[in-house]
Structure formats: C-alpha cells, structure tokens
Design an enzyme around this catalytic site. Structure first.
Site: not given
Lengths: 129, 348, 382
Positions: C83, C204-205, C326, C330
């Site tokens: 990421c 969670c994103s 978020k 993402h």
C-alpha cells in the site's frame, strides 16, 4: 497452496523447528540465514515449546475464500515458552473465551486445502488450556 | 517380552447428541437411545481428520513410551477415512512426530479393524526383530450417510500404540485372527458414504467373527473368561459388544472400562483400540486383557495382553480416555454438524 | 542534489468505477496532471501499484501506462511496496530529479480493485504469506490485533477508534473526489458489521478503484509552469519486520517512526512545524498509531488526542483533511500519491471547505502491509 512451497515449510509447520543463533542466542521462527540481532550466521536447530500465551488476538468474520467456511475464527499472536512469537488460529473455542495473557498449547491441525482435489495443508493451531 | 511400551488417545472436543440427529429425521430419540445404547458421539472439528487425530494420539503415546521417535522403525495407520485415497496418512504423521526418514510406512484399511491390523503387523515386526520400535494407530473420522442408522454412531477419534521389547507396559501373550468373505458393509471406490446390509451385519458378520476370534484365542491360550480382568470388543453400537461378551462368558463389569461407545460412538478403526486404551488407563500389574476387533468384510483380530508393573509409571504421563470423553465438550446442532462434516453442497 | 518541486496534480474520483479499466483511470489522472502542470514533454515515469497482477491479471503496467498515455519511448518503471507503492514511487521520482538525471518526471499510482478478484486474498499478499496469511489472518485482522493490544496497553477506547472514522468522513464529505462523501456517527461506526474484532466495517478503508499522478521538476524551473510550486523538503522511507508477530511491540509501527524521524531531520523541522498531514488510516487504529509514531502526540495518547478534536480541521494538527483512506477511498497503489495531492492542494490554498488556514508546511505518511514499509514526505509551498 502450490505443493513445493508447502513442502518446504514442513519442518516448521509440523514440528515447530526454529534456529538459535550460536553467537547471541536469539531464536528465529521460521529459521533464518542471518541473525538480525548480531549478524551471526551459525545456528543450531531447536524445536519450540508447544506451550505459550496469547499476546493479542482478533476474531476473523470476513475471511478469504480459503477460510470462508470457518468464520468466525480466532487468530492470535502467541508467545511460546521460548519467547518466540507466531501467528496462529485458536481452535475449539468460543471467541468470548479468548483473552490476552491466556495460556495455550499448540496442536497439529489441518490449516487449509488446495480445493477439493489438491493437497491438504497441515500446521499448528493453538487451543486454550 | 514383546508388547506395548506406550499408548495414547485423542478425541475431538465436538459432540452431537443422539436426540439432535433423531429430531432432524423425525425419529423417536428414545427408541434410538434404547435400541443402540448411544447417548452422543464425537465429531471432528472442521480442521481435524485421521491424520491430525493420529498425530495427537501419537504424541500422547510418545509421552508414555519416553523413547526417541527416531528409533521407531515402522508407522502403520489403520483407518477407513484416510484423507488421501493415494498418499499415505503415515507420511504426514511420521513427519509431524519426527520419525522420518528411516522408517517403514503403510496405511491399512479393513473397515473397523484397520487399527488392530496395524497393531498386529507392528507387533510381528518387533517380534521378528526387523524393527526396534513400531507405532500402530487406529483412527477415523467415520462416515455415515445422513438419515442412516450409522449417522447416530459414526464418530471421530483414535489411539496409538508403540510396540517394543523393553519397558513393556502390556505384554502380548497371544494373537489370533479370524476372517471370511462376508459382504455386510462396504464402500466402493469414489463413494462418499459406506453402505451396509441391515440386519445381515449382526449374526453372520459381527457376531460370527467376534465370537469366532474370541473362542479361537481362548482355545489357543487355554484361558477362561474369568482369567481376564477386562475384555474389549469392537463397538458398532452399545448393544453388540455387550451381547458378544455375554455369549463368550464375560460379565458387563469386565467390559465396563472399555465400553466407551455411549459417549464416543463408533470410531470405526479407532473404536476397539480406544476401548483398549481406556482399559489400560485403569488396569493393574498382572491383569489380563482380551481385545477383539471387528472389521466388516469381514474379520476379527484378537489379542491377549498382560499388564506389567510399568503401567503405574506411565499412566499419568498423558491424558486419559475418560478425560478426553468427559472434559470440555462442545455440543453442535445438526446444522453445525452438517457444516463440519461437509454435508452441505457449497459453490466452488 | 537539486531542490525538487511538484508542479502539477491530477486524480480520478475514487470509488467503484465500473465503466473504467485500470488503463482508463491511470490515463485520466495522468492527463489531468500533465494539463495542470502545463508541461509538453515527460522525461521519465514511475507507476506505483501494489498488485495489478492479482487484481486484474496485468503486470508490466509501467509500459502499458506509458503507451496509453501516448508517451511510449520514455523510461517507465513500476514501484511496488504494497500500500506504500505510491509513496515510494514518488521517492524514486524525487531521486531522479534531485540527482539531475532527468527534469520532468511523472509519478503516478493506480489500483483497480473491483474487477472481481478476492480483495481480501489479494491484499493479504502484503503480509507474510507463509507465516501469517497461511494461518488465516487478514489485513483487518492484523490491524485488529494491533488495536486490541493498543486498547489493552494504553486504554484506548472503542469510541476513540470510532472518532477517527467520524472525523475522516466529515472531511471526506466535502471532498468531491472521495468515495464516501457522507458523514457518519460514533454509533454508525461501532454498530457496523464486525469484520475482525474489535474493528467493524466502518473502521476499515474500502475497496476502491482510482489513480493519482503528480509532475515533478527541479525547483529552479518550477516557476515556468506554476505560480505555486510545492517544494519537497524531505522524502524518506524505512522498513520493519514483515510479520507483525516478529516485532517486539505490536503497538509501535517502527518503520513509521524511522521514516518520520529521518524526514524531519532532512527537512530540518520538527513535528510541531507541520500545519496539515495526511497519514495512512487504512484502519482507524492505523491513524492513531501513525500520529503517535510520527511524534504529533506521545505514544499511547493518540486516542485521547483524537477525542479532544486535535486532529480535526480546526485542531492542533489537522489529519486527513481529504477524508483519509477511510472516506476518500483506498485504491492501494494510488493512495500515496492521492495523499500528496491533498497536501499540495492545501498548500496551494485550493482545498475549498477543507482548507486549513495558513497551511504552509504539510506531511504525508504512506505505509505498506501492517507497517513493514513506510514513506514520509514533507512539503512547503514556495
């Protein structure tokens, strides 16, 4: 899980084989070629204790396809008596029975399978004691 | 002296009660419990199979034998639920227990007597001095078709026995086998569930062979039922072993410690070996134990064991069968059971 | 070493972009950046992407993107660090310009995550495949284990975690490029579907598609292209043990700490000098750990700091004004560049409703996996 990749890790997954740096005594699981503490390259083979305690944990409710039929399942970081940590499922328990610091024992379980006709992949899981 | 130098068992924590299965199929639970003398059965976890059960039972046997696993020359596993059709369970088990690579490995299959077959061959190998120690395991995650009478009994667990000449816990006094071609129960290659021929599994199959083997070994040894402290007969349900014992002249008290079927179910290849393991858990020095297995197809292996004084040294070194059966049980409903036993058709 | 500036930015909207392929979105972002900078030629390109192979079965995307951007012929290289791929691609671009090797460098990031691949599985390949993933852990699971340890050790509360998501959704609500342009509440976060205890879906994103590109050039040429060049004061990266269980303390993201410390040193400033920051909030707990390990707040105090509103738009140090991973979304490979774009817009004074007053110095922190790689950039408007 392609067979050669699975096969290569058998000593660690089945027998908890680790290596201990002959120079500084640090234990590596899985074994490494070079000690990240003292750069030593001479190791002795040891087997980790199957007794340990829970450092932290979670309950997996959304899993990759491979584990989808097992949800919810507990995954924890366990520290063995040799002070080595590993990530493992905690089997045969209710999620609400798991707590940081609880004692566990590592047992031999089937971890995953390569579809309905592929190889069966075994390894360690923890159970509460 | 050749005999067992270490023994150990393993039983999964999951259970399903007979009434839960009966309810699913609209059967009268009391009739089932009365007729088969079964209360509940063990169920393997989703991550357990004959291999994992064998490893855990093997670890317990090693704890009692206190030998270097590398000295074990043979690993024989008897089961009718080997996870692979082709690739021996023993390869994984021997690897996990640290026995490889100088070891002879074979998987056995003879319906419910594959476990005692493995014991029979291990014993012979040690006696012939081909190997120093041998590990024999009877384990199963038994299959019974949904709705079939077998579904109330087919259970999971197993026991492991290490054979050797020194540090013997139970000496083998005699062995005897009795086998014919009797099609009482079978599973064709590729079939998921076994089939059986109903009441034909009784008189001409189970009783003929169990009693044939029992009588044969008594004759061969010149022993009488009351010479024995205990007897263990294969347990397809609660009733059959009690009836067989009675016909041979054994009392219910002699069968009691090994009569684990009401709580365990029929663990196929693991059934009589685990009954025997439970009996060793309570046996004393000098006592004789009769073990008679039964495998459909059909045949029986019979053994006479004499317990040595070493039993008191090893008994508490590993978990006992009674504890495995009575501690920490997790009960499943039929839906969970169907999921655990992969009886639900899933998408790929 | 030459000073390097960002002279142009471009990104797609983040979200489920069903009609657009990985090529479409990268080219869209690339063209916007080229247009924003007003450059005619690109000398070289870096593309950050975590796992286009697993997501769309397409590797070799540096060449494809150069081809479809109509600039084939130039050198183009893909950078992968899970990421943190976008952030580390920028570091490569920075190195190329600062070294004098090339002048105009396009740095982009892209990920197309909704084309049917098992995203949980694909993302898990950023963890230790043999000793974490093999045993059934997932990314939400790894961060959940960090969260559980953080709560146990420092008393961080469920509510404090939720407040990270509430704040980021509030910011994202006024970001036209955000995947979720809507606010949420503490209850909305806590009562959402549990993913990996104690983290819910709203901790969670999301799974997103998107691309983001920036154009770099030597600072001394920047004024040719823009009135508001943004100078890169620092570009620093660090690594840590890949497996969470091998770290001495699972609550400390050592790579974040190391990359932050070297970046502050390189820039010659301290955390207190930062006016606005975008940090890697792939999960709510990640933002709390990041602000602690970057030194914006003492270790263990990140939850409390968030609860006091110090990370809000009008707080001591506004964090994730874009909505963060978020709320903005993402698309893993694009995230590091999208963070930079938010900071550039803040420093240029173009952030609209999300504008932090008098923002002169900004920071981005982008990390891979459970923190095994981290890259920090510090910027100042010139």
């Amino acid at each position: 899980m392609p067979s050669p990749r699975y096969w290569r890790e058998i000593p660690q997954r089945y027998r908890l084989e680790a290596n201990k740096c002959k120079k500084c005594g640090k234990i590596f699981f899985p074994p490494r070629l070079i000690c990240c503490e003292c750069r030593g390259q001479a190791f002795e083979k040891i087997r980790l204790s199957d007794e340990g305690k829970i450092i932290t944990f979670t309950v997996i409710r959304v899993a990759p396809q491979q584990f989808a039929t097992q949800t919810p399942y507990v995954v924890a970081i366990v520290e063995t008596k040799d002070e080595v940590r590993l990530t493992t499922q905690v089997a045969d328990c209710k999620p609400e029975d798991v707590e940081i610091g609880k004692k566990v024992r590592l047992v031999f379980r089937k971890i995953q399978e390569e579809g309905k006709t592929g190889i069966l992949c075994y390894g360690y899981k923890a159970v509460l004691v | 002296m050749v005999g067992i130098i270490g023994y150990g068992s393993y039983v999964p924590r999951y259970r399903i009660k007979a009434e839960e299965i009966a309810k699913q199929w609209g059967m009268d639970p009391d009739a089932i419990k009365r007729g088969l003398l079964l209360k509940e059965k063990t169920v393997p976890g989703i991550d357990e199979d004959t291999i994992t059960i064998s490893v855990e039972a093997g670890k317990n046997a090693l704890k009692r034998a206190e030998i270097d696993p590398q000295e074990i020359g043979a690993v024989y596993i008897g089961s009718e639920s080997h996870p692979y059709a082709v690739k021996p369970s023993g390869t994984v088990v021997a690897e996990a227990l640290g026995i490889v690579p100088e070891v002879h490995i074979a998987d056995y299959e003879f319906a419910c007597k594959a476990g005692t077959e493995a014991m029979f061959v291990c014993y012979s190998q040690v006696k012939a001095e081909v190997i120093k120690y041998g590990l024999a395991i009877g384990a199963d995650t038994s299959q019974g078709a949904p709705g079939d009478a077998l579904e109330y009994s087919a259970s999971a667990g197993g026991s492991a026995f290490i054979f050797g000449k020194e540090k013997v816990v139970a000496e083998i006094v005699e062995t005897y086998s009795y086998t014919t071609d009797t099609p009482d129960f079978w599973r064709r290659e590729g079939a998921f569930y076994p089939r059986h021929s109903g009441r034909f599994t009784g008189e001409p199959a189970y009783f003929k062979h169990v009693i044939g083997a029992g009588k044969g070994i008594l004759e061969k040894t010149g022993l009488k039922p009351d010479d024995f402290a205990y007897a263990v007969f294969h347990m397809p349900n609660g009733k059959f072993p009690l009836t067989a014992g009675k016909k041979l002249g054994f009392t219910k008290e002699q069968l009691e410690p090994g009569w684990i079927v009401p709580l365990m179910g029929n663990t196929y290849s693991g059934s009589s070996p685990t009954g025997f393991s439970a009996t060793l858990d309570v046996a004393k020095q000098g006592e004789l134990i009769l073990l008679v297995s039964f495998g459909s197809g059909a045949g029986s292996d019979a053994f006479v064991f004499k317990v040595t004084d070493r039993i008191d040294e090893v008994r508490d070194k590993a978990i006992k069968v009674k504890e495995l059966l009575e501690n920490d049980r997790i009960y499943l409903n039929y839906g969970q059971y169907a999921k655990f036993r992969e009886k639900i058709i899933m998408n790929e | 070493m030459r000073d390097v500036a960002i002279i142009g930015c471009g990104m797609t909207k983040f979200g489920e972009l069903w009609k657009k392929s990985i090529r479409d979105i990268f080219v869209e972002a690339g063209l916007k950046a080229i247009d924003d900078a007003g450059v005619e030629n690109i000398d070289s390109m870096y593309v950050g992407s975590m796992t286009s192979g697993l997501f769309v079965e397409q590797e070799h995307i540096s060449a494809i993107m150069a081809d479809y951007l109509g600039i084939a012929g130039i050198p183009a290289v893909r950078i992968e660090s899970a990421c943190a791929s976008g952030g580390l691609a920028l570091r490569q671009g920075f190195i190329e310009v600062t070294s004098g090797m090339n002048d105009i460098v396009l740095v982009g990031g892209v990920e197309k995550m909704t084309d049917g691949a098992d995203a949980t599985y694909a993302l898990a390949s950023a963890a230790d495949q043999e000793y974490e993933v093999y045993n059934g852990i997932t990314f939400p699971g790894l961060y959940a284990m960090i969260a559980r340890a953080h709560m146990h050790r420092y008393g961080t509360t469920r509510k404090q975690l939720a407040l990270v998501a509430v704040k980021n959704h509030k910011n994202g609500a006024s970001n036209p490029n955000a995947q979720f342009q809507r606010e949420t509440t503490i209850d909305g976060v806590i009562n959402a579907t549990m993913v990996a205890d104690p983290l819910t879906l709203m901790d969670c994103s999301p799974v997103s598609d998107g691309a983001a590109c920036v154009i770099l050039c030597p600072l001394d040429q920047a004024k040719k292209y823009t009135d508001t060049p943004v100078k890169i004061l620092a570009s620093c990266a660090a690594t840590d043990n890949i497996a969470l269980h091998q770290r001495d303390d699972v609550t400390i993201l050592k790579a974040v700490k190391l990359s932050g410390e070297s970046a502050f040193k390189q820039a010659g400033i301290s955390p207190g000098d930062i006016d606005v920051a975008e940090v890697h909030d792939c999960f709510t707990i990640a933002e709390i750990c990041a602000i602690e390990d970057l030194g914006f707040v003492a270790k263990g105090k990140g939850g409390e700091f968030t609860e006091k509103g110090e990370t809000a738009l009008d707080g001591k140090i506004p964090i994730n004004t874009s909505g963060g991973l978020k709320s903005k979304g993402h698309p893993v490979g694009a995230t590091g560049i999208a963070q930079v774009i938010e900071i550039v817009e803040q420093l240029r004074g173009n952030a609209g409703k999300r504008q932090v007053k008098n923002a002169k110095v900004g920071l981005t922190q982008n990390m891979g996996g459970s923190g095994a790689s981290s890259v920090v950039h510090i910027f100042r408007v010139v």
